[in-house]
Design an enzyme around this catalytic site. Structure first.
Site, mmCIF file in Angstrom:
data_model
loop_
_atom_site.group_PDB
_atom_site.id
_atom_site.type_symbol
_atom_site.label_atom_id
_atom_site.label_comp_id
_atom_site.label_asym_id
_atom_site.label_seq_id
_atom_site.Cartn_x
_atom_site.Cartn_y
_atom_site.Cartn_z
ATOM 1 N N LYS A 49 0.846 -1.198 0.000
ATOM 2 C CA LYS A 49 0.000 0.000 0.000
ATOM 3 C C LYS A 49 0.879 1.244 0.000
ATOM 4 C CE LYS A 49 -3.917 2.037 2.520
ATOM 5 N NZ LYS A 49 -4.827 1.898 3.673
ATOM 6 N N SER A 105 -9.685 2.009 2.896
ATOM 7 C CA SER A 105 -8.825 2.760 2.007
ATOM 8 C C SER A 105 -7.812 1.893 1.252
ATOM 9 C CB SER A 105 -8.060 3.817 2.817
ATOM 10 O OG SER A 105 -7.232 3.196 3.792
ATOM 11 N N SER A 155 -9.999 -0.393 7.066
ATOM 12 C CA SER A 155 -9.414 -0.205 5.731
ATOM 13 C C SER A 155 -8.712 -1.420 5.142
ATOM 14 C CB SER A 155 -8.438 0.979 5.751
ATOM 15 O OG SER A 155 -9.150 2.185 5.785
#
EC number: 6.3.5.7
Length: 485
Positions: A79, A154, A178
């Site tokens: 990420k 996210s 997330s």
């Protein structure tokens, strides 16, 4: 059949038997990315040259040494809020569009020690603020199961890349759901570890008391491999816990006889779709057939979790994001006449709307005259929410419910109404406020879109969470389904 349909243990066996090479695995990853990422839009940066060179190096090491890392040769996506030395880290924000870190996050170092191969950086909601990856400053990631729907957020890029077969596993971060929410939307396995289990050093902070890095994979076994590699105390992170890291793989026994499950009535109540409820009830039948028992319980303060979370996380964000001022690194405006203007214009131009919304909310909650009414009160309610979990865990081994109230929604469906977007995390947020571990595993479909089962454990008891998740996974076929792209 893709090589990534094999688990880590199987891939390691194939590598050691010289049936495949690590270069084959890396080739498979980039081939798939070049085939489908134009549709899925999961990756922001690729590290192709270095990854291929490292794969060759590891292929040679197979013959020259006997000891190999836990994730030897395994391709992984990271990420884009986890810093990677000399590989651009943007947090999907224009303000960090050209930021090249000078060090690796601790989890990245641990992946290097485990000899995993970094494929690239994955899209996300800007600074991890969002539930759909629509808040990225660069692109909107699509859900591989239906390209008109969101992948969640996210960590939407992290979940979508695994679901699409671009990488076999990825790292995400979870502040209010997330990792688990996108894992649920994309039909993969995502774990938020106990707060403190995994070092946050090198994770660009959103809300420091809530953020936690965790793995996203196709199977529970692979998830345990990844957590094994990244867990443990770190002198660079004072919030990392000096607690022994057990052998997570040994927990995957399939035996859950006598296990006591709590099902909060609040998690199957108003706002939760009929499909999500039914998938959980079906999952509970499976777990009962394996020897577990379940009872309905109450987590009475859950109804305050959403408001508590947005006050606390926004307050922490307003402090954490003050460092992005255009002076030391990142975007700097050309439209300023003085220092105050420089700060103001840089931040106004560099941050997206959702980030600015949360900074303003947090600054308001911390301001003189409102601190006691908002921030301090929210901290007290957080304590009550944590106590609710402790009370339930005094009598039960795990808590189970849906991961999300609904399956993935259409792109653009909720962007005009932040409150309906925020409500999507209503079942995951309490877990972060309490600091306990939670996993999402695939448990069914609604209208062709995946649904996730959330299994929540006691502090630092990821082993039991994995044991239950693995037993359920082995008794069902939900995790074997793959999207067609």
């Amino acid at each position: 059949m893709s090589l990534f349909d094999h688990k880590i243990s199987e891939l390691k066996r194939l590598i050691h038997n010289k049936e495949i090479s690590i270069s084959d695995l890396v080739d498979e990853s980039y081939k798939r990315i070049h085939e489908v990422d134009g549709k899925v839009q999961a990756f922001l940066q690729l590290d192709e040259e270095k990854a291929r060179a490292y794969a060759k190096e590891l292929d040679e090491a197979l013959d020259t040494r006997d000891e190999h890392g836990l994730l030897f040769g395994m391709p992984i996506g990271i990420k884009d809020n986890i810093v990677t030395k000399d590989l651009r880290t943007t947090c999907a924000s224009k303000i960090l569009e050209n930021f090249d870190p000078i060090y690796d996050a601790t989890v990245v170092e641990r992946l290097h020690e485990a000899e995993a191969v970094t494929i690239g950086k994955l899209n996300m909601d800007e600074f991890a603020m969002g539930s759909s990856t629509e808040n990225s400053g660069f692109k909107k990631t699509k859900n591989p199961w239906n390209l008109e729907t969101v992948p969640g957020g996210s960590s939407g890029g992290s979940a979508a890349a695994v679901a699409a077969g671009e990488v076999p596993f990825s790292l995400g971060s979870d502040t209010g759901g997330s990792i688990r929410q996108p894992a649920s939307f994309c039909g993969v396995v995502g774990l938020k570890p106990t707060y403190g289990r995994v070092s946050r050093y090198g994770l660009v902070a959103f809300a420091s008391s809530l953020d936690q890095i965790g793995p996203i994979t196709r199977s529970v076994e692979d998830n345990a491999y990844l957590l094994q590699a990244i867990s443990g105390v770190d002198k660079m992170d004072s919030t990392s816990a000096n607690v022994d890291v057990p052998d997570y793989l040994s927990a995957l026994t399939g035996d859950i006889k006598g296990l006591k499950i709590a099902v909060p009535k609040e998690y199957l109540g108003e706002g939760v779709s009929e499909e999500a409820k039914q998938s959980v009830l079906e999952a509970l039948k499976v777990l009962e057939s394996l020897g577990a028992t379940w009872e309905e319980v109450s987590l009475p303060h859950s109804k305050y979790a959403l408001a508590t979370y947005y006050l606390l996380s926004s307050s922490e964000a307003s402090a954490n994001l003050a460092r992005f001022d255009g002076i030391r690194y990142g975007y700097r405006t050309d439209n300023a006449d003085n220092l105050i203007d420089l700060y103001k214009q840089t931040r106004s131009e560099g941050f997206g709307n959702e980030v600015k919304r949360r900074i303003m909310l947090g600054t308001f909650a911390l301001s003189s005259g409102y601190y006691d009414a908002y921030y301090k009160k929210a901290q007290k309610v957080r304590t009550l929410i944590k106590k609710d979990f402790e009370d339930v865990f005094a009598n039960y081994d795990v808590i189970i419910g849906p991961t999300t109230p609904t399956p993935a929604f259409k792109i653009g469906e909720k962007t005009s109404d932040p409150l309906t977007m925020y409500a999507n995390d209503i079942l995951t947020i309490p877990v972060n406020l309490a600091g306990v571990p939670g996993i999402s595993v695939p448990c069914g479909f609604a209208n062709g879109l995946p649904l996730g089962l959330q299994i929540i454990g006691k502090h630092f008891d990821e082993s039991t969470v994995y044991r239950v998740a693995h037993a359920f996974e082995q008794a069902t076929d939900h995790h074997k389904a793959k999207p067609e792209l």
